[in-house]
Design a protein around this motif. Structure first.
Motif, short mmCIF file in Angstrom:
data_model
loop_
_atom_site.label_atom_id
_atom_site.label_comp_id
_atom_site.label_asym_id
_atom_site.label_seq_id
_atom_site.Cartn_x
_atom_site.Cartn_y
_atom_site.Cartn_z
N PHE A 29 46.52 55.22 20.71
CA PHE A 29 46.87 56.37 20.06
C PHE A 29 48.37 56.88 21.10
O PHE A 29 48.80 55.54 21.80
CB PHE A 29 46.52 57.52 20.32
N ALA A 30 49.00 57.59 20.93
CA ALA A 30 50.55 57.76 21.39
C ALA A 30 50.12 57.91 22.98
O ALA A 30 50.89 57.46 23.79
CB ALA A 30 51.21 59.15 20.83
N ASP A 31 49.30 58.93 23.18
CA ASP A 31 49.23 59.29 24.98
C ASP A 31 47.83 58.84 25.21
O ASP A 31 47.29 59.54 26.35
CB ASP A 31 49.45 60.78 24.92
N CYS A 32 46.83 58.25 24.84
CA CYS A 32 45.52 57.77 25.09
C CYS A 32 45.08 56.63 24.26
O CYS A 32 45.69 56.12 23.31
CB CYS A 32 44.53 58.98 25.09
N ILE A 33 43.90 56.20 24.47
CA ILE A 33 43.33 55.06 23.79
C ILE A 33 42.03 55.56 23.28
O ILE A 33 41.26 56.58 23.77
CB ILE A 33 43.29 53.56 24.41
N GLY A 34 41.40 54.96 22.19
CA GLY A 34 40.14 55.25 21.91
C GLY A 34 39.40 53.97 21.58
O GLY A 34 40.04 52.77 21.25
N ILE A 35 38.20 53.75 21.61
CA ILE A 35 37.26 52.62 21.09
C ILE A 35 36.49 52.92 20.02
O ILE A 35 35.67 53.80 19.85
CB ILE A 35 36.45 52.49 22.34
N SER A 36 36.80 51.97 19.01
CA SER A 36 36.15 52.02 17.73
C SER A 36 34.56 51.88 17.90
O SER A 36 34.13 50.95 18.48
CB SER A 36 36.48 51.13 16.70
N ALA A 37 33.81 52.82 17.28
CA ALA A 37 32.28 52.70 17.27
C ALA A 37 31.74 51.95 16.18
O ALA A 37 30.56 51.72 16.29
CB ALA A 37 31.57 54.24 17.32
N SER A 38 32.58 51.51 15.24
CA SER A 38 31.97 50.53 14.28
C SER A 38 33.31 49.87 13.71
O SER A 38 34.37 50.09 13.84
CB SER A 38 31.56 51.48 13.10
#
Length: 108
Positions: A29-38
Motif C-alpha cells: 500500500f502507500a505507507d504499509c504492506i499487507g499479506i494476502s490471506a487467499s
C-alpha cells in the motif's frame, strides 16, 4: 463531540484485488504492506493481513539486524533497509548478508 462507529479490529481488512494475487503475496500500500490471506483474481474481494510476523524475501548482500526498520522494495519485490520503499515493519531476527529471507513483524 465526534462519535466513532467500530467497524473491525483491523488486524485483517477486506481488500478488492487490483491485480491477480497469490496466497501470502505481499500487497504494498502507500505507507504499509499487507499479506494476502487467499488467492484472488482481479476485482475479487478477500482478506489481507495487516499484523503478524512473516518470513519475507530479502535483498541479498545485505545484513539486517534484529530490530532494524525495514521496507518493501516494489521494484525488486523484497525487503531492504532503503527508506524510499514502502514501510514494512521491523526485523524480529537478524539476517546475514547471504540469507534470502528475513522474519518481519509487519506494520509496526
Amino acid at each position: 463531540m465526534a462519535i466513532a462507529t467500530f467497524l473491525q479490529k483491523g488486524d485483517a481488512i477486506d481488500y478488492i484485488a487490483i491485480a491477480n494475487t497469490d496466497y501470502m503475496e505481499v500487497i504494498p500500500f502507500a505507507d504499509c504492506i499487507g499479506i494476502s490471506a487467499s488467492k484472488l483474481n482481479t476485482g475479487d474481494q478477500g482478506t489481507v493481513n495487516l499484523t503478524g510476523v512473516f518470513e519475507l524475501p530479502a535483498a541479498t548482500n545485505l545484513e539486517i539486524r534484529q530490530g532494524d526498520r525495514v521496507y518493501w522494495n516494489k521494484s525488486n519485490n523484497n525487503i531492504d533497509k532503503t527508506s524510499s520503499g514502502v514501510p514494512a515493519g521491523i526485523a524480529v531476527a537478524s539476517k546475514s548478508s547471504a540469507a534470502l529471507t528475513v522474519a518481519v513483524k509487519i506494520n509496526v
